[in-house]
Structures are given as C-alpha cells and as structure tokens.
Design a protein around this motif. Structure first.
Motif, PDB file in Angstrom:
ATOM      1  N   ARG A   1     -16.366  24.197 -38.612  1.00 17.53           N
ATOM      2  CA  ARG A   1     -15.104  24.619 -39.405  1.00 17.53           C
ATOM      3  C   ARG A   1     -14.224  25.550 -38.618  1.00 17.53           C
ATOM      4  N   LEU A   2     -12.959  25.293 -38.211  1.00 17.62           N
ATOM      5  CA  LEU A   2     -12.053  26.078 -37.095  1.00 17.62           C
ATOM      6  C   LEU A   2     -11.056  26.733 -38.157  1.00 17.62           C
ATOM      7  N   ILE A   3     -11.085  28.152 -37.939  1.00 26.57           N
ATOM      8  CA  ILE A   3      -9.904  28.653 -38.595  1.00 26.57           C
ATOM      9  C   ILE A   3      -9.262  29.757 -37.706  1.00 26.57           C
ATOM     10  N   TYR A   4      -7.915  29.533 -37.813  1.00 28.75           N
ATOM     11  CA  TYR A   4      -6.902  30.001 -36.755  1.00 28.75           C
ATOM     12  C   TYR A   4      -6.329  31.273 -37.595  1.00 28.75           C
ATOM     13  N   ASP A   5      -6.715  32.518 -37.254  1.00 30.89           N
ATOM     14  CA  ASP A   5      -6.227  33.807 -37.944  1.00 30.89           C
ATOM     15  C   ASP A   5      -6.741  34.753 -37.285  1.00 30.89           C
ATOM     16  N   THR A   6      -6.201  35.949 -37.549  1.00 32.82           N
ATOM     17  CA  THR A   6      -6.551  37.340 -36.906  1.00 32.82           C
ATOM     18  C   THR A   6      -7.440  38.060 -37.619  1.00 32.82           C
TER      19      THR A   6
ATOM     20  N   ASN B   1     -28.479  27.216 -50.648  1.00 31.70           N
ATOM     21  CA  ASN B   1     -27.282  26.846 -49.945  1.00 31.70           C
ATOM     22  C   ASN B   1     -27.514  27.109 -48.503  1.00 31.70           C
ATOM     23  N   LYS B   2     -26.792  26.407 -47.859  1.00 28.38           N
ATOM     24  CA  LYS B   2     -27.181  26.099 -46.288  1.00 28.38           C
ATOM     25  C   LYS B   2     -26.661  27.729 -45.780  1.00 28.38           C
ATOM     26  N   PRO B   3     -27.434  28.384 -44.755  1.00 31.49           N
ATOM     27  CA  PRO B   3     -26.868  29.281 -44.064  1.00 31.49           C
ATOM     28  C   PRO B   3     -25.566  29.408 -43.404  1.00 31.49           C
ATOM     29  N   LYS B   4     -24.392  30.418 -43.604  1.00 28.62           N
ATOM     30  CA  LYS B   4     -23.264  30.398 -42.805  1.00 28.62           C
ATOM     31  C   LYS B   4     -23.394  31.072 -41.629  1.00 28.62           C
ATOM     32  N   ILE B   5     -23.008  30.503 -40.420  1.00 31.64           N
ATOM     33  CA  ILE B   5     -22.825  31.359 -39.210  1.00 31.64           C
ATOM     34  C   ILE B   5     -21.437  31.541 -38.761  1.00 31.64           C
ATOM     35  N   VAL B   6     -20.763  32.698 -38.701  1.00 34.14           N
ATOM     36  CA  VAL B   6     -19.566  32.801 -38.535  1.00 34.14           C
ATOM     37  C   VAL B   6     -19.327  33.351 -36.972  1.00 34.14           C
ATOM     38  N   VAL B   7     -18.537  32.845 -36.312  1.00 32.65           N
ATOM     39  CA  VAL B   7     -18.483  33.305 -34.689  1.00 32.65           C
ATOM     40  C   VAL B   7     -17.015  33.738 -34.736  1.00 32.65           C
ATOM     41  N   LEU B   8     -16.840  35.125 -34.306  1.00 30.29           N
ATOM     42  CA  LEU B   8     -15.424  35.727 -34.312  1.00 30.29           C
ATOM     43  C   LEU B   8     -15.195  35.576 -32.735  1.00 30.29           C
ATOM     44  N   GLY B   9     -13.912  34.924 -32.516  1.00 28.83           N
ATOM     45  CA  GLY B   9     -13.384  34.803 -31.159  1.00 28.83           C
ATOM     46  C   GLY B   9     -13.908  33.554 -30.345  1.00 28.83           C
ATOM     47  N   ALA B  10     -12.995  32.886 -29.586  1.00 24.12           N
ATOM     48  CA  ALA B  10     -13.234  31.779 -28.976  1.00 24.12           C
ATOM     49  C   ALA B  10     -12.949  32.133 -27.331  1.00 24.12           C
ATOM     50  N   GLY B  11     -13.586  33.357 -26.919  1.00 28.45           N
ATOM     51  CA  GLY B  11     -13.508  33.462 -25.594  1.00 28.45           C
ATOM     52  C   GLY B  11     -14.781  33.020 -24.816  1.00 28.45           C
ATOM     53  N   TYR B  12     -15.251  33.395 -23.585  1.00 27.88           N
ATOM     54  CA  TYR B  12     -16.352  32.832 -23.053  1.00 27.88           C
ATOM     55  C   TYR B  12     -17.666  32.966 -23.836  1.00 27.88           C
ATOM     56  N   ALA B  13     -17.769  34.214 -24.490  1.00 32.73           N
ATOM     57  CA  ALA B  13     -19.145  34.494 -25.180  1.00 32.73           C
ATOM     58  C   ALA B  13     -19.013  33.574 -26.664  1.00 32.73           C
ATOM     59  N   GLY B  14     -17.887  33.686 -27.226  1.00 34.14           N
ATOM     60  CA  GLY B  14     -17.842  32.903 -28.638  1.00 34.14           C
ATOM     61  C   GLY B  14     -17.806  31.706 -28.684  1.00 34.14           C
TER      62      GLY B  14
ATOM     63  N   PRO C   1     -26.035  19.610 -39.174  1.00 30.66           N
ATOM     64  CA  PRO C   1     -25.304  19.974 -40.233  1.00 30.66           C
ATOM     65  C   PRO C   1     -25.872  20.464 -41.508  1.00 30.66           C
ATOM     66  N   GLU C   2     -27.190  19.814 -41.613  1.00 31.88           N
ATOM     67  CA  GLU C   2     -28.123  20.102 -42.762  1.00 31.88           C
ATOM     68  C   GLU C   2     -28.709  21.652 -42.725  1.00 31.88           C
ATOM     69  N   GLU C   3     -28.991  21.952 -41.277  1.00 34.09           N
ATOM     70  CA  GLU C   3     -29.531  23.161 -41.167  1.00 34.09           C
ATOM     71  C   GLU C   3     -28.603  24.368 -41.171  1.00 34.09           C
ATOM     72  N   ALA C   4     -27.299  24.144 -41.154  1.00 35.64           N
ATOM     73  CA  ALA C   4     -26.383  25.566 -41.064  1.00 35.64           C
ATOM     74  C   ALA C   4     -25.036  25.088 -41.102  1.00 35.64           C
ATOM     75  N   GLU C   5     -23.962  25.996 -41.750  1.00 40.54           N
ATOM     76  CA  GLU C   5     -22.731  25.691 -41.636  1.00 40.54           C
ATOM     77  C   GLU C   5     -22.104  26.630 -40.739  1.00 40.54           C
ATOM     78  N   ILE C   6     -21.466  25.998 -39.605  1.00 43.97           N
ATOM     79  CA  ILE C   6     -21.031  27.074 -38.591  1.00 43.97           C
ATOM     80  C   ILE C   6     -19.206  27.193 -38.747  1.00 43.97           C
ATOM     81  N   VAL C   7     -18.821  28.406 -38.409  1.00 44.38           N
ATOM     82  CA  VAL C   7     -17.337  28.760 -38.574  1.00 44.38           C
ATOM     83  C   VAL C   7     -16.847  29.438 -37.436  1.00 44.38           C
ATOM     84  N   LEU C   8     -15.870  28.773 -36.656  1.00 44.16           N
ATOM     85  CA  LEU C   8     -15.370  29.589 -35.655  1.00 44.16           C
ATOM     86  C   LEU C   8     -14.216  30.167 -35.997  1.00 44.16           C
ATOM     87  N   ILE C   9     -13.769  31.465 -35.600  1.00 47.00           N
ATOM     88  CA  ILE C   9     -12.736  31.966 -36.188  1.00 47.00           C
ATOM     89  C   ILE C   9     -11.767  32.741 -34.988  1.00 47.00           C
ATOM     90  N   ASN C  10     -10.680  32.135 -34.638  1.00 43.87           N
ATOM     91  CA  ASN C  10      -9.951  32.667 -33.487  1.00 43.87           C
ATOM     92  C   ASN C  10      -8.481  32.636 -33.793  1.00 43.87           C
TER      93      ASN C  10
END
Length: 402
Positions: free
Chosen positions: A75-80, A2-15, A28-37
């Motif tokens: 992958r963009l997820i809009y949730d708290t 499986n590809k490693p999944k990188i999850v980022v919490l927050g879409a401020g300056y840092a995230g 895309p073959e190296e990693a799945e990226i998820v941004l949650i805001n």
C-alpha cells in the motif's frame, strides 16, 4: 487473527530497499506492507550534486515508486510524516493516521547548518530534487543577468561551496564541467567565473588517504577550482561567506552549503533520544528499548564494533540496513532471534566530474582518474539495481548498452 502491519517511512535508499525486500520475503497472507513517502518518486540522493550543477537532468535522478514497488502488494501512501506515537503504535501524517505492528523509520536527512549565522536564510542546500534544481537554475540566471548587462558585478559569476566533504567536492567537480559550458553559452570569459570551496578542517575528503586527496585537489585546481582550507565560516550573508579569523568576506552570486546533514526532525518530535541529529540504534537496528521500531539510513548511528565509531552515512550502508531490517522483521514475525547488523564495506568512490575521480575499493585497491570515474558509474548503476531493480537500471542507468 489480523495480519501484522509493517509500515515503512521514507522511500530513500534504506526505506525503498526494506520495502522491496519485505515484499519478496513475505507473502500477502503473512503481512500487510505500507510505504509512506512525501513524493510519489524515489530520487538518487548521491546524484543530487549533478542535478545541482546541471550536468544531468533532474528526471534522470528519479523514478516513480509505483514502477518498482507493486501497488497491489504494498500500500503506497504519499503524505508527509508529522510524528510517530510509539506508545499507541501510530504514525501521524498531515492528512491521516496509520497504525503499525512493526515500524521502519527511514525518513532520510535534512541539512545541518551547525548554527552558522545566516546560513539558513542565505545559502542554498543540496537536499532533494527541488532544492538541487533551484541551485542549477539560480547559477544560470546569474550568468544570464551578467551577460545581458543587467548585472555588472563579477562576483555574481562566483559559486561558493561551503564544506569539503563528499557532497561539496563532488559538486565542485561537476561545476568544473558545467561552468565552462555556461561561459561559452553566455559569451563570458572563463577567467571571470570562479568556483571556490571553503572548508574549516585542515583537509578535504576526510574518508580518503592523503595521496588520493592530493590528487583530487590538484585535479580540481587544474580545472579552475579554488580552495580555502582551514577557513571556518562564521556567517553567511546575502553577499557570501565571512571566513577566517580576519572575517574576510568572500562574495558570490551563489552560496551553497554542503557541510553537514542530520536525520529527519520527526525523530525529535516523536520523542526519540537524538544524538548529533540522529538516534543511536541497537546492533539489530532497533530503537533502544523497543521491540518493533527500527531506525535506519541517515536517521541512525550504527556502530562499528571494531572501531567503536559509527559507520559513515553512505548509500551502500543505507541499502544494506534496509535489507537487514527486512530479514529481522521476518525473524520477529516467526519468533526467531534477530541478528546484529554487520556492514560489508565494498569501498568508496568519489567523482571529480564526468571523467575523473578517486576511489578506494576491494580492501585497499586505489583508483584515480578515468578508472575511478568508470567505477563510480558502476557503483551508481549497482545501487539502482539493488534499490529499484532491473527496471530502474534499464530506465535510469548511467552505462547504456547502446
């Protein structure tokens, strides 16, 4: 595998910076990226004082995340975010759960009232787009009420600002531009409307040298801002602040607290060790004792090895941390050593209104007045470019080519 999944919490300056850099560095073959805001937009946190004063429209201070992050790549997820469960590498959201292999915790700040009685209930806070808009609308509502005769209390025309740090001083600078406009609009004599800044410390703007602070204070006073320095706030009531040893009540129609922030409360809920509202991270920006959790931006204290103190929490620090974490995660994926974060301080500029400011840039070059105000716009536009890319700069930039 499986590809490693990188999850980022927050879409401020840092995230957002971390997300964009990860998408650039990894295929895309190296990693799945998820941004949650929480929201589907990013907002310029360092512009919120302008939104609160009403000198810029709230839409100028924000842009859609999907405009600057490719939803086909990330992958963009809009949730708290409710909680992070590190033992089973899971993020609990209000509406779902997400597992991760690598986590970037960048949920930003909330206001810290330091337990001042009544502040939570009676003061406004500049902490996001919505809270800033409410302040702007409330100030104007008070002026309209007075103009119509619905209110006869002159203190309704006073805006009281607690805190003489960056946000508080930049906010009163914008108010010094806006209040005369409101007086004209509602046919109210300018001398009836007051802007009062209250600061418990013996000086304002502690990050600047005395001569620049003196310039800022005089410039603001010349435009009608009143200062109460060395006056601790013991309580905030519906009427205003109670300050000083003699418990003086300063009455105001609008009371705004800008005196402190702390990291997201999700830090504590997730069982992280919190010190003064944030987590002390390792030199490589990881959570102490963790291999795969990074904490950046307003949620962490990052130490300056030379001084032994944490770097001041600024937009430029957050963006540099975001870029550094992206590089470190790529190293981790390939079994390479992680590098320590070193802050490249490009200087500090504070606005004092549209055409005034102070700054300290390029190893000690001091600016004041219009050159500082111009540099502030350059800094704001550079941040737009770094965090959002050329598209964000073209849409929202403060310097327009035409």
């Amino acid at each position: 595998m499986n590809k490693p999944k990188i999850v980022v919490l927050g879409a401020g300056y840092a995230g957002l910076t971390a997300t964009r850099k990860l998408a650039q560095k990894l295929s895309p073959e190296e990693a799945e990226i998820v941004l949650i805001n929480k929201h589907n937009y990013h907002y310029e946190a360092t512009w919120l004082h302008e939104v609160a004063a009403g000198t810029i429209n709230h839409n100028q201070a924000r842009y859609m995340i999907s405009d600057v992050v490719n939803p086909k790549r990330v992958r963009l997820i809009y949730d708290t975010v409710v909680e992070v469960k590190t033992e089973d590498q899971r993020v609990v959201l209000e509406n779902s759960e997400v597992e991760y292999d690598y986590l970037v915790f960048a949920l930003g700040f909330v206001t810290n009232t330091f337990g001042i009685k009544g502040m939570e209930d009676n003061a406004f806070f500049i902490q996001d787009i919505d809270s800033a808009r409410i302040i702007r609308e409330h100030i104007e509502y008070k002026f309209a009420q007075y103009s119509s005769g619905e209110s006869t209390d002159e203190s309704d025309l006073t805006v009281l600002v607690g805190g003489g740090g960056f946000t508080g001083i930049e906010f009163v600078g914008e108010l010094a531009e806006k209040i005369p406009e409101l007086c004209k609009k509602y046919d109210i004599p300018r001398n009836k409307a007051r802007i009062i800044n209250v600061e418990a410390a013996p000086s304002i703007l502690p990050v600047f040298e005395e001569d620049l602070v003196a310039y800022a204070k005089k410039s603001l006073e010349d435009r009608g801002v009143e200062f109460r320095i060395g006056a601790a706030i013991s309580e905030c009531t519906e009427e205003g602040f109670i300050v000083g040893e003699d418990n003086e009540l300063i009455k105001a129609g609008t009371s705004v607290w800008t005196g402190g922030v702390m990291g997201s409360p999700v830090l504590g809920k997730s069982g992280f060790e919190v010190f003064r509202g944030k987590v002390n991270v390792d030199a490589d920006l990881r959570l102490p004792g963790s291999e795969n959790v990074f904490i950046i931006g307003d949620c962490s204290w990052t130490m300056d090895k030379e001084t032994g103190k944490p770097y001041p929490p600024t937009g430029q620090l957050a963006t540099q941390e975001g870029a550094h974490v992206a590089a470190n995660i790529k190293n981790a994926l390939y079994g390479l050593p992680l590098t320590d974060f070193v802050f490249d301080n490009k200087g500090t500029v504070a606005s004092l209104g549209i055409s005034d400011g102070i700054g300290n840039i390029l190893n000690g070059v001091k600016l004041q007045g219009k050159p500082a105000a111009a540099m502030k716009k350059v800094v704001d536009d550079r941040t737009l470019l770094v965090v959002g890319g050329p598209k964000a700069l073209l849409k929202k930039g403060k310097y327009r080519p035409f």
